[in-house]
Write a protein that holds these residues in place. Structure first.
Motif, PDB file in Angstrom:
ATOM      1  N   ILE A 161       0.836  -1.206   0.000  1.00  0.00           N
ATOM      2  CA  ILE A 161       0.000   0.000   0.000  1.00  0.00           C
ATOM      3  C   ILE A 161       0.873   1.259   0.000  1.00  0.00           C
ATOM      4  CG2 ILE A 161      -1.716   1.308   1.324  1.00  0.00           C
ATOM      5  CD1 ILE A 161      -2.956  -1.452   2.051  1.00  0.00           C
ATOM      6  N   GLU A 162       1.983   1.245   0.703  1.00  0.00           N
ATOM      7  CA  GLU A 162       2.902   2.386   0.674  1.00  0.00           C
ATOM      8  C   GLU A 162       3.422   2.622  -0.747  1.00  0.00           C
ATOM      9  OE1 GLU A 162       4.748   2.345   5.197  1.00  0.00           O
ATOM     10  OE2 GLU A 162       5.666   1.050   3.672  1.00  0.00           O
ATOM     11  N   LYS A 163       3.716   1.555  -1.449  1.00  0.00           N
ATOM     12  CA  LYS A 163       4.189   1.657  -2.839  1.00  0.00           C
ATOM     13  C   LYS A 163       3.078   2.224  -3.738  1.00  0.00           C
ATOM     14  CE  LYS A 163       6.241  -1.295  -6.392  1.00  0.00           C
ATOM     15  NZ  LYS A 163       6.615  -2.676  -6.734  1.00  0.00           N
ATOM     16  N   ILE A 164       1.860   1.772  -3.529  1.00  0.00           N
ATOM     17  CA  ILE A 164       0.720   2.272  -4.314  1.00  0.00           C
ATOM     18  C   ILE A 164       0.509   3.753  -4.049  1.00  0.00           C
ATOM     19  CG2 ILE A 164      -1.814   2.148  -4.461  1.00  0.00           C
ATOM     20  CD1 ILE A 164      -1.400  -0.955  -4.140  1.00  0.00           C
ATOM     21  N   ILE A 204      -7.191   3.297  -9.343  1.00  0.00           N
ATOM     22  CA  ILE A 204      -7.854   2.012  -9.066  1.00  0.00           C
ATOM     23  C   ILE A 204      -7.173   1.268  -7.910  1.00  0.00           C
ATOM     24  CG2 ILE A 204      -8.279  -0.307 -10.009  1.00  0.00           C
ATOM     25  CD1 ILE A 204      -9.218   1.111 -12.602  1.00  0.00           C
ATOM     26  N   PRO A 205      -5.845   1.061  -7.939  1.00  0.00           N
ATOM     27  CA  PRO A 205      -5.241   0.398  -6.773  1.00  0.00           C
ATOM     28  C   PRO A 205      -5.369   1.234  -5.497  1.00  0.00           C
ATOM     29  CG  PRO A 205      -3.610   0.700  -8.530  1.00  0.00           C
ATOM     30  CD  PRO A 205      -4.896   1.277  -9.011  1.00  0.00           C
ATOM     31  N   LEU A 206      -5.340   2.552  -5.622  1.00  0.00           N
ATOM     32  CA  LEU A 206      -5.498   3.403  -4.445  1.00  0.00           C
ATOM     33  C   LEU A 206      -6.903   3.258  -3.865  1.00  0.00           C
ATOM     34  CD1 LEU A 206      -3.873   5.527  -2.746  1.00  0.00           C
ATOM     35  CD2 LEU A 206      -5.235   7.241  -3.956  1.00  0.00           C
ATOM     36  N   ALA A 207      -7.907   3.146  -4.735  1.00  0.00           N
ATOM     37  CA  ALA A 207      -9.283   2.957  -4.255  1.00  0.00           C
ATOM     38  C   ALA A 207      -9.424   1.620  -3.527  1.00  0.00           C
ATOM     39  CB  ALA A 207     -10.270   3.053  -5.417  1.00  0.00           C
ATOM     40  N   LEU A 208      -8.791   0.595  -4.047  1.00  0.00           N
ATOM     41  CA  LEU A 208      -8.790  -0.695  -3.343  1.00  0.00           C
ATOM     42  C   LEU A 208      -8.085  -0.565  -1.995  1.00  0.00           C
ATOM     43  CD1 LEU A 208      -8.076  -3.158  -6.273  1.00  0.00           C
ATOM     44  CD2 LEU A 208      -9.997  -3.324  -4.683  1.00  0.00           C
ATOM     45  N   ALA A 209      -6.948   0.143  -1.981  1.00  0.00           N
ATOM     46  CA  ALA A 209      -6.209   0.358  -0.733  1.00  0.00           C
ATOM     47  C   ALA A 209      -7.049   1.171   0.245  1.00  0.00           C
ATOM     48  CB  ALA A 209      -4.882   1.054  -1.020  1.00  0.00           C
ATOM     49  N   HIS A 210      -7.762   2.157  -0.273  1.00  0.00           N
ATOM     50  CA  HIS A 210      -8.647   2.979   0.569  1.00  0.00           C
ATOM     51  C   HIS A 210      -9.669   2.095   1.271  1.00  0.00           C
ATOM     52  CE1 HIS A 210     -12.247   5.426   1.312  1.00  0.00           C
ATOM     53  NE2 HIS A 210     -11.423   6.460   1.464  1.00  0.00           N
ATOM     54  N   CYS A 211     -10.355   1.266   0.511  1.00  0.00           N
ATOM     55  CA  CYS A 211     -11.402   0.410   1.071  1.00  0.00           C
ATOM     56  C   CYS A 211     -10.813  -0.642   2.015  1.00  0.00           C
ATOM     57  CB  CYS A 211     -12.192  -0.251  -0.050  1.00  0.00           C
ATOM     58  SG  CYS A 211     -13.078   0.931  -1.093  1.00  0.00           S
ATOM     59  N   ALA A 212      -9.671  -1.217   1.647  1.00  0.00           N
ATOM     60  CA  ALA A 212      -9.041  -2.247   2.485  1.00  0.00           C
ATOM     61  C   ALA A 212      -8.566  -1.669   3.814  1.00  0.00           C
ATOM     62  CB  ALA A 212      -7.875  -2.894   1.742  1.00  0.00           C
ATOM     63  N   GLU A 224     -10.293  -9.611   1.617  1.00  0.00           N
ATOM     64  CA  GLU A 224     -10.731  -9.818   0.231  1.00  0.00           C
ATOM     65  C   GLU A 224     -10.236  -8.684  -0.664  1.00  0.00           C
ATOM     66  OE1 GLU A 224     -14.954 -10.048   0.756  1.00  0.00           O
ATOM     67  OE2 GLU A 224     -14.861 -12.072   1.610  1.00  0.00           O
ATOM     68  N   LEU A 225     -10.358  -7.458  -0.188  1.00  0.00           N
ATOM     69  CA  LEU A 225      -9.889  -6.306  -0.965  1.00  0.00           C
ATOM     70  C   LEU A 225      -8.377  -6.329  -1.139  1.00  0.00           C
ATOM     71  CD1 LEU A 225     -12.200  -3.677   0.693  1.00  0.00           C
ATOM     72  CD2 LEU A 225     -12.246  -4.290  -1.733  1.00  0.00           C
ATOM     73  N   THR A 226      -7.674  -6.738  -0.104  1.00  0.00           N
ATOM     74  CA  THR A 226      -6.213  -6.827  -0.185  1.00  0.00           C
ATOM     75  C   THR A 226      -5.800  -7.871  -1.212  1.00  0.00           C
ATOM     76  OG1 THR A 226      -6.042  -6.110   2.119  1.00  0.00           O
ATOM     77  CG2 THR A 226      -4.108  -7.166   1.164  1.00  0.00           C
ATOM     78  N   LYS A 260      -3.532  -7.190  -4.488  1.00  0.00           N
ATOM     79  CA  LYS A 260      -2.341  -7.964  -4.874  1.00  0.00           C
ATOM     80  C   LYS A 260      -2.462  -8.431  -6.322  1.00  0.00           C
ATOM     81  CE  LYS A 260      -1.429  -9.676  -0.214  1.00  0.00           C
ATOM     82  NZ  LYS A 260      -1.508 -10.870   0.661  1.00  0.00           N
ATOM     83  N   GLY A 261      -3.694  -8.733  -6.750  1.00  0.00           N
ATOM     84  CA  GLY A 261      -3.924  -9.204  -8.109  1.00  0.00           C
ATOM     85  C   GLY A 261      -3.657  -8.160  -9.179  1.00  0.00           C
ATOM     86  N   ILE A 262      -3.737  -6.877  -8.826  1.00  0.00           N
ATOM     87  CA  ILE A 262      -3.484  -5.834  -9.814  1.00  0.00           C
ATOM     88  C   ILE A 262      -2.201  -5.046  -9.522  1.00  0.00           C
ATOM     89  CG2 ILE A 262      -5.908  -5.557 -10.427  1.00  0.00           C
ATOM     90  CD1 ILE A 262      -5.852  -2.930  -8.825  1.00  0.00           C
ATOM     91  N   ALA A 263      -1.428  -5.522  -8.541  1.00  0.00           N
ATOM     92  CA  ALA A 263      -0.245  -4.783  -8.088  1.00  0.00           C
ATOM     93  C   ALA A 263       0.826  -4.635  -9.164  1.00  0.00           C
ATOM     94  CB  ALA A 263       0.348  -5.447  -6.856  1.00  0.00           C
TER      95      ALA A 263
END
Length: 185
Positions: free
Chosen positions: A55-58, A148-156, A172-174, A178-181
């Motif tokens: 998440i820090e990388k994202i 998009i990855p930031l939104a997933l990170a936001h929700c997770a 599940e969100l994490t 990982k699948g789109i990292a």
């Protein structure tokens, strides 16, 4: 209900983004929001260290990609649970989509709203349809793909901070994250 009405939902989102903002509005920075949530995650040890590092990388990658965006009126919580359908009252009156929960509305990047909805509708692996319906430019597409990855990170991170029953959702969100990292498709 929302997926079957995506063209109308995209027109509604555009109308929000084209509405002149109030003079008192602040700037909503989703990168800063996720950073703050991640700090809470770290202090509560609600995620594994490798997930925190991801998440820090994202956060870092997103911040570099979205610089210089326009500041327009944004909903900042635009997802399917905040979009309602008012049925047609008569055969002469069409159904109408309505949006609620404007408490996060402020100035922001319209591509954040779009990416947030893409993630909410689980279309993050194939966002092309939503981007096309919204009518994004090539520069906007880069920002959507960064958000998009930031939104997933936001929700997770939001779910992880809340803990309890939310932890399953966070995990599940994490996994989706990982699948789109490896980057946008």
């Amino acid at each position: 209900m929302i997926k079957s009405r995506l063209p109308a939902v995209m027109r509604l989102l555009r109308r929000i983004h084209n509405t002149p903002p109030a003079k008192w509005m602040w700037r909503y920075d989703p990168v800063a929001v996720v950073k703050n949530q991640l700090e809470a995650v770290k202090s509560s040890k609600a995620m594994e260290s490798n997930e925190v590092t991801l998440i820090e990388k994202i956060i870092s990658n997103t911040a570099k990609t979205v610089k210089g965006h326009p500041w327009v009126l944004c909903h900042n919580d635009f997802h399917s649970h905040n979009i309602f359908l008012q049925p047609a009252e008569t055969r002469y009156r069409a159904e109408k989509l309505m949006v609620i929960d404007f408490e996060e509305s402020d100035l922001g990047d319209p591509m954040w709203d779009l990416a947030y909805l893409i993630v909410n509708l689980e279309m993050d692996q194939a966002p092309h349809q939503m981007e096309t319906l919204y009518g994004v430019t090539s520069d906007e597409r880069l920002r959507v793909r960064a958000y998009i990855p930031l939104a997933l990170a936001h929700c997770a991170t939001w779910a992880a901070v809340r803990g309890g029953a939310w932890m399953q959702h966070s995990m599940e969100l994490t996994e989706r994250l990982k699948g789109i990292a490896d980057g946008p498709k």
